[in-house]
Design a protein around this motif. Structure first.
Motif, PDB file in Angstrom:
ATOM      1  N   THR A 106      32.591   5.400   5.998  1.00 63.70           N
ATOM      2  CA  THR A 106      32.349   3.996   5.450  1.00 63.70           C
ATOM      3  C   THR A 106      31.637   4.144   4.322  1.00 63.70           C
ATOM      4  OG1 THR A 106      32.195   3.156   7.571  1.00 63.70           O
ATOM      5  CG2 THR A 106      31.206   1.918   6.056  1.00 63.70           C
ATOM      6  N   MET A 107      31.875   3.376   3.324  1.00 66.40           N
ATOM      7  CA  MET A 107      31.371   3.359   1.760  1.00 66.40           C
ATOM      8  C   MET A 107      30.431   2.302   1.846  1.00 66.40           C
ATOM      9  SD  MET A 107      33.121   3.357  -1.956  1.00 66.40           S
ATOM     10  CE  MET A 107      34.062   5.110  -1.450  1.00 66.40           C
ATOM     11  N   PRO A 108      29.182   2.817   1.826  1.00 65.35           N
ATOM     12  CA  PRO A 108      28.205   1.507   2.218  1.00 65.35           C
ATOM     13  C   PRO A 108      27.785   0.657   0.916  1.00 65.35           C
ATOM     14  CG  PRO A 108      26.917   3.583   1.722  1.00 65.35           C
ATOM     15  CD  PRO A 108      28.356   3.978   1.890  1.00 65.35           C
ATOM     16  N   VAL A 109      28.381   0.727  -0.344  1.00 65.83           N
ATOM     17  CA  VAL A 109      28.093   0.043  -1.367  1.00 65.83           C
ATOM     18  C   VAL A 109      29.405  -0.663  -2.127  1.00 65.83           C
ATOM     19  CG1 VAL A 109      26.531   1.526  -2.375  1.00 65.83           C
ATOM     20  CG2 VAL A 109      28.667   2.034  -2.921  1.00 65.83           C
ATOM     21  N   ILE A 110      30.539  -0.565  -1.456  1.00 69.68           N
ATOM     22  CA  ILE A 110      31.816  -1.499  -1.635  1.00 69.68           C
ATOM     23  C   ILE A 110      32.179  -2.391  -0.523  1.00 69.68           C
ATOM     24  CG2 ILE A 110      34.267  -1.074  -2.666  1.00 69.68           C
ATOM     25  CD1 ILE A 110      32.236  -0.586  -4.781  1.00 69.68           C
ATOM     26  N   ILE A 111      32.929  -3.280  -0.851  1.00 67.66           N
ATOM     27  CA  ILE A 111      33.104  -4.479   0.365  1.00 67.66           C
ATOM     28  C   ILE A 111      34.819  -4.520  -0.049  1.00 67.66           C
ATOM     29  CG2 ILE A 111      31.010  -5.410   1.045  1.00 67.66           C
ATOM     30  CD1 ILE A 111      33.443  -7.140  -1.346  1.00 67.66           C
ATOM     31  N   GLU A 112      35.411  -5.036   1.298  1.00 68.26           N
ATOM     32  CA  GLU A 112      36.929  -5.366   1.366  1.00 68.26           C
ATOM     33  C   GLU A 112      37.093  -6.370   2.377  1.00 68.26           C
ATOM     34  OE1 GLU A 112      39.091  -1.904   2.122  1.00 68.26           O
ATOM     35  OE2 GLU A 112      38.172  -1.824   4.094  1.00 68.26           O
ATOM     36  N   ALA A 113      38.073  -7.312   2.223  1.00 66.21           N
ATOM     37  CA  ALA A 113      38.453  -8.261   3.126  1.00 66.21           C
ATOM     38  C   ALA A 113      39.269  -7.633   4.202  1.00 66.21           C
ATOM     39  CB  ALA A 113      38.828  -9.457   2.574  1.00 66.21           C
ATOM     40  N   SER A 123      32.530   3.528 -12.162  1.00 64.85           N
ATOM     41  CA  SER A 123      33.626   3.636 -11.266  1.00 64.85           C
ATOM     42  C   SER A 123      33.722   2.715 -10.080  1.00 64.85           C
ATOM     43  CB  SER A 123      33.594   5.055 -11.119  1.00 64.85           C
ATOM     44  OG  SER A 123      34.832   5.326 -10.236  1.00 64.85           O
ATOM     45  N   LEU A 124      32.301   2.800  -9.289  1.00 65.40           N
ATOM     46  CA  LEU A 124      32.553   2.042  -8.077  1.00 65.40           C
ATOM     47  C   LEU A 124      32.532   0.321  -8.386  1.00 65.40           C
ATOM     48  CD1 LEU A 124      29.470   3.881  -6.445  1.00 65.40           C
ATOM     49  CD2 LEU A 124      31.974   4.002  -5.758  1.00 65.40           C
ATOM     50  N   LEU A 125      31.999  -0.162  -9.452  1.00 58.49           N
ATOM     51  CA  LEU A 125      32.108  -1.777  -9.550  1.00 58.49           C
ATOM     52  C   LEU A 125      33.684  -1.910  -9.894  1.00 58.49           C
ATOM     53  CD1 LEU A 125      28.949  -2.186 -11.722  1.00 58.49           C
ATOM     54  CD2 LEU A 125      29.496  -2.992  -9.347  1.00 58.49           C
ATOM     55  N   SER A 126      34.458  -1.047 -10.446  1.00 63.72           N
ATOM     56  CA  SER A 126      35.734  -1.250 -10.791  1.00 63.72           C
ATOM     57  C   SER A 126      36.678  -1.315  -9.336  1.00 63.72           C
ATOM     58  CB  SER A 126      36.374  -0.222 -11.773  1.00 63.72           C
ATOM     59  OG  SER A 126      36.547   1.073 -10.959  1.00 63.72           O
ATOM     60  N   SER A 177      25.722  -4.648 -11.435  1.00 63.45           N
ATOM     61  CA  SER A 177      24.835  -3.514 -11.102  1.00 63.45           C
ATOM     62  C   SER A 177      25.326  -3.007  -9.606  1.00 63.45           C
ATOM     63  CB  SER A 177      23.315  -4.256 -11.022  1.00 63.45           C
ATOM     64  OG  SER A 177      22.653  -4.615 -12.325  1.00 63.45           O
ATOM     65  N   LEU A 178      25.358  -1.890  -9.369  1.00 65.68           N
ATOM     66  CA  LEU A 178      25.762  -1.191  -8.223  1.00 65.68           C
ATOM     67  C   LEU A 178      24.610  -1.834  -7.243  1.00 65.68           C
ATOM     68  CD1 LEU A 178      27.697   0.729  -6.742  1.00 65.68           C
ATOM     69  CD2 LEU A 178      25.988   2.486  -7.645  1.00 65.68           C
ATOM     70  N   TYR A 179      25.163  -1.815  -6.023  1.00 66.13           N
ATOM     71  CA  TYR A 179      24.393  -2.117  -4.938  1.00 66.13           C
ATOM     72  C   TYR A 179      23.925  -0.997  -4.356  1.00 66.13           C
ATOM     73  CZ  TYR A 179      22.957  -3.202   0.032  1.00 66.13           C
ATOM     74  OH  TYR A 179      22.274  -3.332   1.347  1.00 66.13           O
ATOM     75  N   LEU A 180      22.410  -0.770  -4.012  1.00 69.32           N
ATOM     76  CA  LEU A 180      21.992   0.453  -3.511  1.00 69.32           C
ATOM     77  C   LEU A 180      21.323  -0.118  -2.064  1.00 69.32           C
ATOM     78  CD1 LEU A 180      20.063   1.845  -6.403  1.00 69.32           C
ATOM     79  CD2 LEU A 180      22.386   2.266  -5.677  1.00 69.32           C
ATOM     80  N   ARG A 182      28.504  -8.827   4.290  1.00 67.77           N
ATOM     81  CA  ARG A 182      28.031 -10.152   3.203  1.00 67.77           C
ATOM     82  C   ARG A 182      26.774  -9.945   2.584  1.00 67.77           C
ATOM     83  NH1 ARG A 182      30.485 -12.197   8.150  1.00 67.77           N
ATOM     84  NH2 ARG A 182      28.279 -11.981   9.280  1.00 67.77           N
ATOM     85  N   ILE A 183      25.873  -9.237   3.067  1.00 66.02           N
ATOM     86  CA  ILE A 183      24.627  -8.945   2.364  1.00 66.02           C
ATOM     87  C   ILE A 183      25.018  -8.334   0.937  1.00 66.02           C
ATOM     88  CG2 ILE A 183      22.443  -7.389   2.152  1.00 66.02           C
ATOM     89  CD1 ILE A 183      22.334  -8.068   5.259  1.00 66.02           C
ATOM     90  N   ILE A 184      25.980  -7.094   0.874  1.00 67.27           N
ATOM     91  CA  ILE A 184      26.389  -6.623  -0.099  1.00 67.27           C
ATOM     92  C   ILE A 184      27.214  -7.524  -1.108  1.00 67.27           C
ATOM     93  CG2 ILE A 184      27.985  -4.729  -1.009  1.00 67.27           C
ATOM     94  CD1 ILE A 184      27.642  -3.389   1.723  1.00 67.27           C
ATOM     95  N   SER A 185      27.975  -8.544  -0.469  1.00 63.44           N
ATOM     96  CA  SER A 185      28.817  -9.413  -1.327  1.00 63.44           C
ATOM     97  C   SER A 185      27.952 -10.241  -2.146  1.00 63.44           C
ATOM     98  CB  SER A 185      29.746 -10.106  -0.449  1.00 63.44           C
ATOM     99  OG  SER A 185      30.600  -9.138   0.171  1.00 63.44           O
ATOM    100  N   GLU A 186      26.667 -10.666  -1.330  1.00 64.15           N
ATOM    101  CA  GLU A 186      25.753 -11.633  -1.986  1.00 64.15           C
ATOM    102  C   GLU A 186      25.243 -10.908  -3.265  1.00 64.15           C
ATOM    103  OE1 GLU A 186      22.160 -14.661  -0.801  1.00 64.15           O
ATOM    104  OE2 GLU A 186      23.020 -13.094   0.851  1.00 64.15           O
TER     105      GLU A 186
END
Length: 667
Positions: free
Chosen positions: A412-419, A374-377, A314-317, A302-306
């Motif tokens: 686990t990919m710490p910069v991308i989220i999924e439901a 690439s990651l944002l896509s 911008s990519l979350y770091l 949820r923090i990454i989503s926010e």
């Protein structure tokens, strides 16, 4: 999705083939269903955005126009060239006219018709469809599918037959109905009922195993799945509703008596209004614990989503790596730290995602902007919404995870989220154990009593709680509301009470005037046996009939009424049994008509008519007594209705009140 509705109007001066050409042309060029830019000629349509099936993650929903036939390699063959354009036009047109998420059933009906045409006409020309072709299609459905599925698809055949006949798309108009009848769920004895009940309810071993897992879970996967199971066991929920919960779903209210009640903010599926779904007190602590543990696991996502909702470009770091944003290039070590990759995993990652890089060894580097793009896509297609329909954002959702967080092998990919999606939950509950995929049960070494792997679907808990509610005597209105249903008649499909359980309910009501209506409501006080023993003697056994439960002991004598149940004092009716209560009302209406005819026959002097008149009059009196209790709001659901023996007077005011309602104008 909104679309402009365009109705097809056939031209009566044209033949069926010409009208079919017009219909296909209209569907191809004028309709916008499945998108204005839809390529009508391809045999696979992406309908994900139009079907809007909840909680299936990134899985795309496709409509494939293939047939039941296969080639020499076992691959499906497309529908016949003459039939395929018509099938596409029908699917597109009907989805605009009568939207459904079950497009597969419409396609199955079309595949059956195509097979019947090729078999009977040697040509898949839709203009040659006739009742015999539709009958053969029904036979194919009955051979290919289970009785329930065949019935559902046959209803699509009915709609298709009506459509082509009304719109002059066949050489001759006709009226046709499928001969496949709806399966009867009312039978509660025999092997068929036992098998159906077994498929609908979770096994005792699976429920016990989930309780053990909930208490002993340590890994995020086991904590998450056992927590979901706890929520499903607390109230009769659909899994899509659970996976659509917001993180702040808990609700408490203090009653005037000082007692605090606990519930969850709920958005039911299938058009039911939002509600507070109250949790029974015995499960309150379990639900609170489950939600607390789930929130702890999913908080990082949820923090990454926010972040992405605020800074979509911008990519979350993660904390401690924010300084990488100032770098033009990242080294191999920095990329591995960012994405938690294994040694040399940076090379395979960039190759797999087609991210350009340069150098080797210590000189290896990747441009930060290329990695970021690439990651944002890879963010979910509907981001920032988990569900636009519910207006639920990823930053507000309870079940949102970091990419691959529950995966067995992938990091686990710490910069991308999924439901979290339904397929993942079903897999964890043993849905893919036959393919060797580990489940929450197998990881704990838990199996069924016979040693078989435990498999349980999420919907079985809904059936279990509904059946328990029926056994406890909860009213059908309360069960429907608790389950989030808008149609009370759907309760019947979720009631799997056995004859023994219905008989136990009737025995428990003997001598209890709050639960029993009739002679057995009063038990003599000077009996030398207990009330339970008396109930056992009066109701030694039972079996289900069309009107209720027959408690006649056939080991002592055969039926003396020749199945004329309503005339028998051994018939027990239970208020709230929707199917049998409906049969009682129908029987009363039918018998009132028969009584009217018998009275006319008596007036005309027909021989023997007096005996029929008297018989129907007694039947109407007994049915009216039951219906009066069914309609009386003071009689609760679950009440047991028992009639006096034939010959003892029934309460006349109630009878005539019921007759006046059924036949207000007299005979």
């Amino acid at each position: 999705m909104m679309t402009v509705l365009i109705l097809f109007r056939p031209r009566h001066e044209l033949d069926a083939e010409a009208n079919a050409v017009d219909f296909i042309d209209m569907a191809r060029n004028q309709l916008s269903v499945f998108g204005k830019d839809l390529d009508f000629d391809v045999d696979t349509w992406d309908a994900t955005e139009w079907l809007n099936i909840k909680c299936h993650g990134a899985k795309r929903q496709r409509i494939v126009f293939d047939s039941w036939r296969v080639d020499e390699n076992g691959n499906s063959v497309p529908l016949d060239d003459r039939f395929r354009p018509f099938a596409k036009a029908y699917i597109r047109y009907m989805q605009g006219l009568r939207p459904t998420k079950l497009v597969a059933q419409r396609l199955a009906a079309l595949r059956a018709i195509e097979s019947a045409l090729l078999e009977g006409r040697r040509s898949a020309d839709p203009s040659k469809i006739c009742p015999s072709i539709l009958n053969r299609a029904c036979q194919l459905l009955a051979e290919r599918y289970s009785q329930t599925t065949a019935y559902r698809v046959s209803q699509q055949l009915n709609a298709f037959a009506n459509f082509i006949s009304r719109h002059k798309l066949t050489h001759s108009s006709f009226a046709w109905r499928s001969f496949i009848h709806r399966p009867r769920d009312g039978i509660r004895v025999g092997k068929e009922f036992d098998e159906r009940r077994k498929k609908k309810l979770p096994t005792e071993a699976s429920v016990d195993a989930l309780g053990r897992i909930f208490c002993n879970a340590e890994t995020p996967r086991d904590i998450l799945i056992s927590g979901i199971a706890a929520l499903l066991c607390a109230s009769p929920d659909r899994i899509s509703e659970v996976l659509s919960l917001p993180a702040d779903c808990e609700f408490e209210q203090k009653l005037p008596n000082g007692k605090v009640v606990y519930g969850l903010r709920w958005r039911p599926s299938k058009d039911a209004p939002p509600m507070i779904k109250w949790v029974i007190p015995s499960m309150t602590s379990v639900v609170k614990k489950a939600l607390s543990r789930i929130r702890k696991i999913t908080n990082s996502a949820r923090i990454i989503s926010e972040w992405y909702e605020r800074y979509p470009d911008s990519l979350y770091l993660p904390p401690g790596l924010e300084h990488l944003r100032d770098r033009k290039y990242l080294s191999s070590e920095e990329l591995r730290d960012l994405l938690r990759l294994a040694p040399r995993g940076h090379i395979s990652f960039c190759r797999h995602h087609k991210i350009p890089y340069t150098g080797r060894g210590l000189t290896w580097k990747v441009r930060f902007s290329d990695l970021e793009d690439s990651l944002l896509s890879r963010l979910p297609a509907e981001f920032p919404f988990v569900s636009k329909e519910l207006n639920l954002r990823f930053s507000e959702a309870l079940f949102v995870l970091r990419k691959n967080e529950l995966h067995v092998r992938r990091a686990t990919m710490p910069v991308i989220i999924e439901a979290l999606d339904i397929n993942r939950v079903n897999s964890e509950l043993g849905g893919r154990s036959s393919s060797g995929i580990a489940s929450v049960f197998s990881r704990m070494g838990l199996k069924e009593e016979d040693g078989a792997p435990i498999r349980v679907s999420t919907h079985r808990f809904r059936h279990l709680l509904n059946t328990a509610a029926h056994m406890a005597g909860m009213s059908n209105l309360d069960i429907a509301k608790w389950s989030g249903r808008i149609d009370i008649r759907q309760n019947t499909a979720y009631n799997h009470m056995t004859v023994d359980q219905m008989l136990a309910l009737a025995r428990d009501a003997v001598g209890d005037q709050g639960k029993m209506i009739g002679p057995l409501a009063d038990v003599p006080s000077n009996l030398p046996i207990t009330r339970e023993q008396f109930a056992q003697l009066r109701m030694p056994t039972g079996h289900v009939t069309e009107l209720g439960v027959c408690v006649h002991d056939f080991t002592m004598s055969p039926c003396s009424r020749h199945r004329d149940c309503i005339q028998c004092e051994e018939l027990i009716c239970i208020k709230g049994d929707l199917e049998r209560n409906s049969m009682i009302r129908s029987a009363l209406q039918e018998t009132v008509n028969l009584l009217r005819q018998a009275e006319e026959a008596v007036e005309q002097g027909f021989s023997g008519s007096r005996r029929w008149y008297e018989h129907h009059l007694v039947t109407v009196e007994r049915l009216s007594s039951i219906c009066a209790a069914l309609e009386n709001p003071a009689v609760p659901d679950g009440a047991v209705l028992h009639l006096r023996p034939v010959g003892e007077a029934q309460p006349r005011p109630i009878i005539w009140k019921e007759l006046k309602r059924i036949a207000p104008d007299g005979w």
